[in-house]
Design a protein around this motif. Sequence first.
Motif, PDB file in Angstrom:
ATOM      1  N   ASP A  95      45.503  32.007  59.638  1.00 12.48           N
ATOM      2  CA  ASP A  95      44.313  32.586  59.054  1.00 12.48           C
ATOM      3  C   ASP A  95      43.212  32.441  60.100  1.00 12.48           C
ATOM      4  OD1 ASP A  95      42.538  32.225  55.839  1.00 12.48           O
ATOM      5  OD2 ASP A  95      42.406  33.687  57.479  1.00 12.48           O
ATOM      6  N   SER A  96      42.215  33.331  60.003  1.00 16.33           N
ATOM      7  CA  SER A  96      41.242  33.459  61.109  1.00 16.33           C
ATOM      8  C   SER A  96      40.081  32.493  60.981  1.00 16.33           C
ATOM      9  CB  SER A  96      40.675  34.882  61.106  1.00 16.33           C
ATOM     10  OG  SER A  96      40.146  35.144  59.806  1.00 16.33           O
ATOM     11  N   GLY A  98      37.845  32.816  58.660  1.00  6.85           N
ATOM     12  CA  GLY A  98      36.789  33.532  57.935  1.00  6.85           C
ATOM     13  C   GLY A  98      36.470  32.851  56.620  1.00  6.85           C
ATOM     14  N   PHE A  99      37.467  32.382  55.947  1.00  7.56           N
ATOM     15  CA  PHE A  99      37.298  31.752  54.633  1.00  7.56           C
ATOM     16  C   PHE A  99      36.813  30.317  54.795  1.00  7.56           C
ATOM     17  CE2 PHE A  99      38.138  31.369  50.193  1.00  7.56           C
ATOM     18  CZ  PHE A  99      38.661  30.110  49.970  1.00  7.56           C
ATOM     19  N   ASP A 149      36.977  37.751  59.465  1.00 12.68           N
ATOM     20  CA  ASP A 149      36.296  38.481  58.401  1.00 12.68           C
ATOM     21  C   ASP A 149      35.275  37.586  57.719  1.00 12.68           C
ATOM     22  OD1 ASP A 149      38.190  36.716  57.331  1.00 12.68           O
ATOM     23  OD2 ASP A 149      38.324  37.876  55.478  1.00 12.68           O
ATOM     24  N   CYS A 151      34.402  36.402  53.949  1.00 11.35           N
ATOM     25  CA  CYS A 151      34.845  36.391  52.566  1.00 11.35           C
ATOM     26  C   CYS A 151      33.629  36.104  51.682  1.00 11.35           C
ATOM     27  CB  CYS A 151      35.898  35.302  52.375  1.00 11.35           C
ATOM     28  SG  CYS A 151      36.373  35.080  50.652  1.00 11.35           S
ATOM     29  N   ILE A 190      41.820  42.702  57.091  1.00 11.14           N
ATOM     30  CA  ILE A 190      41.610  42.081  55.773  1.00 11.14           C
ATOM     31  C   ILE A 190      40.652  42.938  54.944  1.00 11.14           C
ATOM     32  CG2 ILE A 190      40.840  40.015  54.536  1.00 11.14           C
ATOM     33  CD1 ILE A 190      41.467  38.368  57.046  1.00 11.14           C
ATOM     34  N   GLN A 192      38.091  43.630  52.203  1.00 13.86           N
ATOM     35  CA  GLN A 192      37.121  42.957  51.355  1.00 13.86           C
ATOM     36  C   GLN A 192      36.568  43.968  50.344  1.00 13.86           C
ATOM     37  OE1 GLN A 192      36.747  39.840  51.184  1.00 13.86           O
ATOM     38  NE2 GLN A 192      37.562  39.063  53.120  1.00 13.86           N
ATOM     39  N   GLY A 218      41.630  40.235  50.920  1.00 11.74           N
ATOM     40  CA  GLY A 218      40.840  39.012  50.916  1.00 11.74           C
ATOM     41  C   GLY A 218      39.802  39.040  49.802  1.00 11.74           C
ATOM     42  N   SER A 221      40.710  35.165  44.477  1.00 13.28           N
ATOM     43  CA  SER A 221      40.980  33.751  44.198  1.00 13.28           C
ATOM     44  C   SER A 221      39.843  32.895  44.759  1.00 13.28           C
ATOM     45  CB  SER A 221      42.334  33.342  44.802  1.00 13.28           C
ATOM     46  OG  SER A 221      42.670  32.033  44.380  1.00 13.28           O
ATOM     47  N   VAL A 222      38.630  33.370  44.496  1.00 16.03           N
ATOM     48  CA  VAL A 222      37.432  32.643  44.949  1.00 16.03           C
ATOM     49  C   VAL A 222      36.545  32.284  43.757  1.00 16.03           C
ATOM     50  CG1 VAL A 222      37.374  33.546  47.301  1.00 16.03           C
ATOM     51  CG2 VAL A 222      36.333  34.874  45.449  1.00 16.03           C
ATOM     52  N   MET A 249      45.738  36.856  50.074  1.00 12.01           N
ATOM     53  CA  MET A 249      45.412  35.577  50.704  1.00 12.01           C
ATOM     54  C   MET A 249      45.055  34.497  49.681  1.00 12.01           C
ATOM     55  SD  MET A 249      43.293  36.907  54.040  1.00 12.01           S
ATOM     56  CE  MET A 249      43.962  35.635  55.127  1.00 12.01           C
ATOM     57  N   CYS A 270      49.724  29.698  49.293  1.00  5.76           N
ATOM     58  CA  CYS A 270      48.845  28.867  48.456  1.00  5.76           C
ATOM     59  C   CYS A 270      49.112  27.394  48.729  1.00  5.76           C
ATOM     60  CB  CYS A 270      49.073  29.191  46.983  1.00  5.76           C
ATOM     61  SG  CYS A 270      47.765  28.528  45.921  1.00  5.76           S
ATOM     62  N   VAL A 271      48.036  26.599  48.689  1.00  8.75           N
ATOM     63  CA  VAL A 271      48.180  25.149  48.883  1.00  8.75           C
ATOM     64  C   VAL A 271      48.662  24.476  47.608  1.00  8.75           C
ATOM     65  CG1 VAL A 271      46.405  25.006  50.679  1.00  8.75           C
ATOM     66  CG2 VAL A 271      45.765  24.720  48.274  1.00  8.75           C
ATOM     67  N   ARG A 275      49.370  20.574  47.120  1.00 15.70           N
ATOM     68  CA  ARG A 275      48.143  19.926  46.639  1.00 15.70           C
ATOM     69  C   ARG A 275      48.405  19.191  45.319  1.00 15.70           C
ATOM     70  NH1 ARG A 275      42.231  22.454  46.968  1.00 15.70           N
ATOM     71  NH2 ARG A 275      42.832  22.293  49.122  1.00 15.70           N
TER      72      ARG A 275
HETATM   73  N1  LIG Z   1      40.356  35.053  56.271  1.00 18.05           N
HETATM   74  C1  LIG Z   1      40.346  34.942  54.929  1.00 18.05           C
HETATM   75  N2  LIG Z   1      39.671  35.865  54.217  1.00 18.05           N
HETATM   76  C2  LIG Z   1      39.645  35.833  52.857  1.00 18.05           C
HETATM   77  O1  LIG Z   1      38.968  36.703  52.241  1.00 18.05           O
HETATM   78  C3  LIG Z   1      40.337  34.760  52.177  1.00 18.05           C
HETATM   79  C4  LIG Z   1      40.289  34.646  50.778  1.00 18.05           C
HETATM   80  C5  LIG Z   1      40.919  33.560  50.180  1.00 18.05           C
HETATM   81  N3  LIG Z   1      40.975  33.179  48.885  1.00 18.05           N
HETATM   82  C6  LIG Z   1      41.635  32.017  48.878  1.00 18.05           C
HETATM   83  N4  LIG Z   1      41.817  31.323  47.749  1.00 18.05           N
HETATM   84  C7  LIG Z   1      42.403  30.015  47.814  1.00 18.05           C
HETATM   85  C8  LIG Z   1      42.316  29.445  46.444  1.00 18.05           C
HETATM   86  N5  LIG Z   1      43.025  28.181  46.435  1.00 18.05           N
HETATM   87  C9  LIG Z   1      43.771  28.089  45.167  1.00 18.05           C
HETATM   88  C10 LIG Z   1      44.483  26.773  45.047  1.00 18.05           C
HETATM   89  C11 LIG Z   1      43.537  25.607  45.237  1.00 18.05           C
HETATM   90  C12 LIG Z   1      42.727  25.731  46.522  1.00 18.05           C
HETATM   91  C13 LIG Z   1      42.050  27.080  46.629  1.00 18.05           C
HETATM   92  N6  LIG Z   1      42.064  31.627  50.107  1.00 18.05           N
HETATM   93  C14 LIG Z   1      41.603  32.597  50.964  1.00 18.05           C
HETATM   94  C15 LIG Z   1      41.683  32.721  52.346  1.00 18.05           C
HETATM   95  C16 LIG Z   1      41.041  33.810  52.956  1.00 18.05           C
HETATM   96  N7  LIG Z   1      41.066  33.945  54.330  1.00 18.05           N
END
Ligand SMILES: Nc1nc(=O)c2cc3nc(NCCN4CCCCC4)[nH]c3cc2[nH]1
Length: 375
Positions: A95-96, A98-99, A149, A151, A190, A192, A218, A221-222, A249, A270-271, A275
């Motif tokens: 992953d870059s 960005g998040f 990117d 996010c 990605i 958006q 992307g 899941s935010v 993502m 997914c972590v 986790r």
């Molecule tokens: N470069 C980049 N751009 C994204 O828009 C992005 C959007 C994302 N959305 C998530 N959600 C992760 C949610 N995760 C769920 C389980 C517990 C920890 C958080 N990871 C992401 C990673 C991302 N990476």
Amino acid sequence: MAQPIRFELLRRDGHSQARRGRLTTPHGVIETPVFMPVGTQATVKTMAPWELKEIGAGIILSNTYHLHLRPGEQLIDRAGGLHGFMNWDGAVLTDSGGFQVFSLADLRKITDDGVSFRSHLDGSSHSFTPESVMAIENALGADIIMAFDECPPYPATRAYVETSLRRTVDWAQRCKASHQRPEEQGLFGIVQGGEFLDLRKEAALRLIDLDFPGYAIGGLSVGEPKPLMYDILAYTTPWLPVDKPRYLMGVGSPDDLFEGVERGVDMFDCVLPTRIARNGTVLTSEGKRVMKNARYSDDFLPLDPDCDCRVCKTFSRAYIRHLIKADEVLGIRLTSYHNVYFMLDLMKRIRQSIEADRFLGYKQEFYERYGYNEK
Ligand SMILES: Nc1nc(=O)c2cc3nc(NCCN4CCCCC4)[nH]c3cc2[nH]1
């Protein structure tokens, strides 16, 4: 020009957008839909590469933001990239950042040129631009690299999302222009656009014009409600090329895998499995089980009687509960191993259900058994 990443669409489900595909990378062939275990700091937490191999993991994630801050991409480059450093001969996706810059770093300043931020580790100043992130990802040597990117948070105003989307498309173009190893590392754009469907369409069409070997979705899941995530997904995937992989993502839990596959997603990360394993929660065909629960103190069944993993063939719930309660490191090793196996095995069954033209039937069957109550 030789493409490092090739995607073959093998079968489209007749009753949903589910697809069965095959992703050929310089480090192996990946059957899709695929779940990618997350190894943020060059390790899928507590698991050795030979364990990942034996449970069938074909591709794992790592992260530009974290590895740039520690140990630094120069060291990893000298070690032979992530593959040499980790001694992992499967595929890697980075992953870059960005998040992570937006979710972890402090004191961020975003301009059209890039993002300046302070490290969450030691407060040191850094700046990411599309060019500098490409240089980092080129040095890490992953088979699939993500464009830099932004996010946007959820919720965000339409004006904010529109500005950020256009910046993200501009950054994607700059990433493509500065990518030094396009014949060895496939660069994904990605998409958006937040919750605004017309902006999601604009983002998809503008990225397709740049012609990437794969497209990530992307900005999901935010924190948005799951039904909203699914609706945005259902709207967005049809705008993406049918013959290129779609990567959602950061998603997700077992139900998210079904809902995403049903809406045309091929790749997930997914972590969650590692986790929740760290607090002794395991995934089973009958839902999640919190192993610290006293009910397991003299339960000599395996974590999941339907699971064929080495942990379920070797240890009892009572023993694993003891290890977790005693804070013994073996405890989280065993719960992590089982949870990652569970996600990989679930995705294998999903692939088989698409091949057998019974994806929606299998989804129903899984949901009925899995339930959604904590046990
Ligand atoms: N470069 C980049 N751009 C994204 O828009 C992005 C959007 C994302 N959305 C998530 N959600 C992760 C949610 N995760 C769920 C389980 C517990 C920890 C958080 N990871 C992401 C990673 C991302 N990476």
